[in-house]
Enzyme design. Structure first.
Site, PDB file in Angstrom:
ATOM      1  N   ARG A  86       0.828  -1.205   0.000  1.00 40.85           N
ATOM      2  CA  ARG A  86       0.000   0.000   0.000  1.00 40.85           C
ATOM      3  C   ARG A  86       0.867   1.260   0.000  1.00 40.85           C
ATOM      4  O   ARG A  86       0.542   2.241  -0.660  1.00 40.85           O
ATOM      5  CB  ARG A  86      -0.948  -0.009   1.200  1.00 40.85           C
ATOM      6  CG  ARG A  86      -1.985   1.113   1.147  1.00 40.85           C
ATOM      7  CD  ARG A  86      -3.061   0.925   2.182  1.00 40.85           C
ATOM      8  NE  ARG A  86      -2.541   1.031   3.545  1.00 40.85           N
ATOM      9  CZ  ARG A  86      -3.287   0.896   4.638  1.00 40.85           C
ATOM     10  NH1 ARG A  86      -4.581   0.637   4.521  1.00 40.85           N
ATOM     11  NH2 ARG A  86      -2.760   0.998   5.840  1.00 40.85           N
ATOM     12  N   LYS A 188      -2.531   6.749   1.172  1.00 42.89           N
ATOM     13  CA  LYS A 188      -2.479   7.101   2.604  1.00 42.89           C
ATOM     14  C   LYS A 188      -1.547   8.305   2.761  1.00 42.89           C
ATOM     15  O   LYS A 188      -0.386   8.185   3.139  1.00 42.89           O
ATOM     16  CB  LYS A 188      -2.013   5.910   3.438  1.00 42.89           C
ATOM     17  CG  LYS A 188      -2.376   6.029   4.922  1.00 42.89           C
ATOM     18  CD  LYS A 188      -2.199   4.705   5.635  1.00 42.89           C
ATOM     19  CE  LYS A 188      -2.473   4.822   7.113  1.00 42.89           C
ATOM     20  NZ  LYS A 188      -3.871   5.114   7.447  1.00 42.89           N
ATOM     21  N   GLU A 224     -16.354   6.424   3.946  1.00 41.36           N
ATOM     22  CA  GLU A 224     -15.451   6.173   5.068  1.00 41.36           C
ATOM     23  C   GLU A 224     -16.055   6.630   6.382  1.00 41.36           C
ATOM     24  O   GLU A 224     -16.956   7.482   6.413  1.00 41.36           O
ATOM     25  CB  GLU A 224     -14.111   6.891   4.842  1.00 41.36           C
ATOM     26  CG  GLU A 224     -13.349   6.397   3.629  1.00 41.36           C
ATOM     27  CD  GLU A 224     -11.979   5.849   3.962  1.00 41.36           C
ATOM     28  OE1 GLU A 224     -11.648   5.737   5.147  1.00 41.36           O
ATOM     29  OE2 GLU A 224     -11.242   5.541   3.026  1.00 41.36           O
TER      30      GLU A 224
END
Length: 343
Positions: A86, A188, A224
């Site tokens: 990720r 992220k 989210e």
């Protein structure tokens, strides 16, 4: 919580989620087209140029991981290669050099081993939180990728992210957007979180745990929950999580999808979760590395308040998923192949 605390003075069962300075962190520098070998250091201060792209243009990304003490006293990591993958995607989105996956996992193992006495004892409910990050540094001023970077990883013992552990809490659907369509929502990166501070503050001022974000294009679908992913369990036992190009691909979420299907024999789906169809869910929750699973008791949607299973009791399916996941992380439940890496 003071940052000069020592392990022998910690009440492991009463830890919050706050910064504690531990003994060592790992740091590696990228210069002239390659990463150096990296080293452990006791210095928790970064020394960077005032022209660093991380400061001006948000060229930075990070990960969140945990190390767990097992009943036999050993230490293990949960799916660290998924964090490495990720971070690679985040780096590629921001034109930063990728820190190789094997080097990433070795760096994490080194920094955890060096801070072994900070890993909370088995059975306390606390864990060692790990924060790897990459930032653009150097003497820059134009809007372009930096030529130099830092990869670092530091650790600290933490308790539950949401106070009270596995207890339901209520959330507020916000009118703010967490990320733009085709933006950086799936990476992220710090900017996603900076933008969430205001809606999160407004939710807490109204006595909610955090804000729930809808899709930025239509504002009709749940995306989210604060800094975590949403999941719901329908009345006919379908475990569903939202699917969108602006959602962070949560390692916890994908682990729960696998466990729901293969250990709990539920039907599973990644798909649209329409806000006007939440009556289909008998249970709901937020999930992520920091939160693990945070059951959602109720959801405030404009003037309406919707309760899922209960505002005070955890639903049975959520509880089973939590026990299965935490059991794997702490070594009490057999893990799927490749999920656990020993330190």
């Amino acid at each position: 919580m003071t940052t000069d605390l020592r392990p022998e003075n910690i009440d492991w069962k009463d830890l919050g989620f706050s910064y504690i300075k531990t003994d060592y962190r790992f740091i590696s520098y990228y210069k002239d087209g390659s990463w150096d070998e990296g080293t452990l250091t006791e210095d928790n201060q970064l020394h960077i140029s005032e022209g660093s792209t991380a400061l001006h243009y948000g060229q930075q990304c990070f990960e969140g991981m945990k190390a767990y003490r097992t009943a036999d006293g050993s230490i293990q990591l949960f799916r660290p290669y998924e964090n490495a993958k990720r971070m690679k995607l985040s780096c590629e989105r921001l034109l930063m050099p990728v820190f190789p996956e094997e080097k990433f996992v070795e760096a994490i193992k080194k920094v955890v081993k060096a801070n072994e006495e900070w890993v909370p004892p088995y059975g306390t409910g606390s864990t060692l939180y790990i924060r790897p990050f990459i930032i653009g540094i150097g003497d820059n001023i134009g809007v372009k990728p930096a030529d130099e970077y830092i990869f670092s990883a530091f650790v600290m013992p933490v308790g539950p992210y949401f106070k009270g552990g596995l207890k339901p809490s209520n959330f507020l659907v916000t009118d703010y957007d967490r990320a733009a369509p085709k933006g950086t929502g799936a990476a992220k990166v710090g900017g996603n979180y900076a933008g969430s501070l205001l809606p999160g503050k407004e939710a807490k001022e109204r006595s909610f745990s955090d804000a729930v974000y809808l899709d930025p294009e239509t504002h009709t679908k749940i995306e989210e929950v604060g800094a975590a992913n949403f999941f719901g369990i329908t009345k006919d036992d379908l475990f569903i999580t939202p699917k969108s190009s602006s959602i962070l691909p949560s390692i916890t979420k994908y682990s729960l999808l696998w466990l729901a299907e293969n250990r709990l024999n539920l039907k599973v789906s990644e798909g649209d979760v329409y806000i006007d169809q939440i009556n289909q869910f008998k249970e709901a929750g937020a999930c992520g590395t920091a939160a693990v699973i945070a059951p959602i008791g109720g959801l405030q949607i404009k003037d309406d308040f919707h309760v899922f299973y209960s505002e005070t009791e955890v639903g049975p399916v959520t509880k089973r998923l939590y026990n299965e996941l935490v059991g794997i992380q702490t070594g009490d439940v057999e893990a799927p192949e490749g999920w656990i890496v020993k330190v």
